[in-house]
Each structure stands twice: as structure tokens, then as C-alpha cells.
Scaffold this active site. Sequence first.
Site, PDB file in Angstrom:
ATOM      1  N   SER A  75       0.829  -1.190   0.000  1.00 15.22           N
ATOM      2  CA  SER A  75       0.000   0.000   0.000  1.00 15.22           C
ATOM      3  C   SER A  75       0.875   1.255   0.000  1.00 15.22           C
ATOM      4  O   SER A  75       1.776   1.380  -0.820  1.00 15.22           O
ATOM      5  CB  SER A  75      -0.952  -0.045   1.203  1.00 15.22           C
ATOM      6  OG  SER A  75      -1.963   0.925   1.086  1.00 15.22           O
TER       7      SER A  75
ATOM      8  N   HIS B 139      -7.443  -5.706  -0.675  1.00 19.28           N
ATOM      9  CA  HIS B 139      -6.231  -4.944  -0.387  1.00 19.28           C
ATOM     10  C   HIS B 139      -5.588  -5.487   0.895  1.00 19.28           C
ATOM     11  O   HIS B 139      -6.041  -5.214   2.003  1.00 19.28           O
ATOM     12  CB  HIS B 139      -6.621  -3.476  -0.203  1.00 19.28           C
ATOM     13  CG  HIS B 139      -5.474  -2.527  -0.059  1.00 19.28           C
ATOM     14  ND1 HIS B 139      -4.693  -2.135  -1.125  1.00 19.28           N
ATOM     15  CD2 HIS B 139      -4.983  -1.876   1.026  1.00 19.28           C
ATOM     16  CE1 HIS B 139      -3.777  -1.281  -0.705  1.00 19.28           C
ATOM     17  NE2 HIS B 139      -3.926  -1.109   0.609  1.00 19.28           N
TER      18      HIS B 139
END
Length: 421
Positions: free
Chosen positions: A261, A402
Site C-alpha cells: 500500500s 487490499h
Amino acid sequence: MRYYILSAFVILALQTMNAQFVANYEESKVPEFDLPDPLTTFSKKQILTSSSWNELRRPELINFFESQVFGKVPGTFDGIAFEVVEESNSALGGLAKRRQIKATITKNSKTLSFLILLYLPKEVSRAPVFLGYNFHGNHTVINDPAIIISKAWSLNNESIGITNHTLTEESRGLRSGRWAISRMIEAGFGLATIYYGEIDPDKNDFTDGLHSLFYTEGQKRPAKEEWGGIGAWAWALSRAMDYVANDKEVDKSRVIVFGHSRLGKAALWAGAMDERFAGVISNDSGCGGAALSKRKFGETVAQINENFPYWFSGNFKKYNNAEEELPVDQHELLALIAPRPLYVASAKEDQWADPKGEFLSAYYATAVYSLFGEAGISSNKMPGVNSPIQNTVAYHIRTGKHDVTEYDWEQYIKWAVEQFD
């Protein structure tokens, strides 16, 4: 080169953090755009050899990303000291060695300290190492009672027991699913990890992190051309590299920087700037990381600068809603890592990070790797889900959201063994 839209699909979830922005999840709404050629300089000179890449193109791209995107480091530090504050030769049930190293950076008579947690396989004399940040403290990466709990400010995360911006015993080991440390050790690799909040707290406040060490008298925030949070996190990865490069039990020629990320963005920038890193892994790094900005899919430059105004340099804000004016794109950030191995990974449900944009970025970076005779992504058609492409430039898109999963680490370790064995 001109890129045309070839397919369409609609993702119904709206993930914008600010109501004034509406994220695009439709391929049919991706604008037609001109993608900068990584092998053509700003003055239109063609790059035909690896030497001309290194001499002409690479320096100007570094300069642009440094001055306009991530920001310049305002000077050099005065020094850094390392102290082993804890160690064991019988960690992980006797399979590994563990060290905790306090690193102290000095600048302008001020200091900042952070802890490096290092696990090394006992049966390897000089081990390759994965080096990367964690989000919630070193003690969260594995259930090991010896790991010191940081006193640094933290983002709250009630799902793992973090409230009042304070790290506690309650979250020990609760992020172990993201790290696969035992699998690394079994494959002969070590892990060095750092809690990123000890470098620069992830909030719009530049008074209590690394930046403050470099301020001139009266300065409260970085200047427009100076580093934001991602630049600081990237820079400190190189300071951790200063330590592991001098650890006699670490193979300094096989240190792979990893990030997920926002920390994947930092890993890419660290890998671009510091060629001591033998390879780079970007996991779901999205906008400002691996994903092409000009696609305006999922998170955009305006959205990331609005929601996280402290991550990038002030100069990057001039490209809010104006990605077409960028003379670079993220495939050229990836290309700065050439010819060293690079792995870009996406998740199918993580449309905010634009998996297709991440894949295309790796594909278009391949032209630079080819100058060095290194294999990359040969087709602009995305591979199937859970069907990795593992060359010097590698890519996979997996099922799920994610996150960092066991599947991701299976691929990274397999690839690393092949690339660095």
C-alpha cells in the site's frame, strides 16, 4: 505512445474518502492519454543503450520524481549509530536468530531513533533478507513476547486493539498473517522490519517525525519541493540498509525492499534512489506507486493529495486533476529500478489501487529492462487471476482484497529464490 481502451467493466463500490471526489471504476471512462516513452528524454533524444539510459535518461527522471513528486531530502544527516538492544539465538522454536537494533539518526544536534527487528535463519551463514515496514508495530508481525512494543504514535485500529493512538500488548502477533516469517526462514531468507510510525507518524503534522530534524530556524513544514511522508519513509529504508549491509550474517548483495500500500510506494522510491537494494516488491501500491496516474482509475492524484496532503511534495499538487500534464508516469518510476528484479502485485477486489494500471506500468517499464537484456512482461494482456508472470519484472493479480496474504509471499519467495539464488 498512445494507449487505447480495449475493455470495460464496472465496479460498484465507491471508495472515495472525500465526498467532492467520485472515483471512476469503469474502463469505458478511462480517458485516452499519451503515455511518456521511458526511452525518450525530455529533449526528445532516443535512448538506445543501457549506458545512455544510465547517463541521460535515468538522472532526469530521478530529478523529476524527486523535485515534483516525492520531494527532495533537504541536506544530509550528521550521523547514525546502531545498538543491538536484544538478541537471541533460539527464536522461532530454535530455527532462527533474532536481533533488535536501535538506530539513532543525528541532525542539527537533534536525534530520532527507531527499532529494526531482524530474524535470520540459523543454518545460513550469510542470508538474503526482505526489508520492509510494518503498519502497527514490530510486535504485531509475529507472536513473539520478546519483541519490544514501540511507544510511537499510531493510527487507531480497533480490530487489532489499537486505541488512543497507542500500541499495546493486545495487538501482539495480530498481523502475523501478513508476513510469513516461518516460510521465509525455511527458504533461507531473513526479515528486517520497522514500524513506520517511528520514522514519521502517519498524520498531517510535520512536527514530531524525521522532517523536524532537518528544519532551518523557524521552519514548521517542508518546503514545496521537499519531501513528504513517503519520501521520509523511503529515506529511512536506506538507513536500515546501512545497518544490514554491515551485518556479517546478512548477504548485502541480496537485500530486497518490500512494501504494501502506501509503504509499497515508499519501497519503490527507496529502490529507485538506492541501488544497494538488490530487488523491489510492490504490493497493492496503487496511485503514486505502481499504478499509471494518467488512467484516472480508482484513486487519482487529486484524491491522494486531498486525503493525504502530507505524503508527497507540495509540488505534486499542481497535477491535481491534471494528470495529462505530467511529463512522466509511474512506469518510469518502475523503470528506475532496472536492471534489478522488480515484482508488482495486485488484488482483484482492490480496484481503488487500479490493478490494470499496476500491470500496465510493469509492462511499459519492460522496455528499459530489455536494454539490459532482462526479461519482463511481454504482453499488454493481463494474466489470469492467480497466474503469476515471474521474470526479472514479475507480476501477479490474486483473488481477494487490499492486503498481503500467504499467497503473495509464496510467490515472492519463489521468485526471490530464482532471481537471487
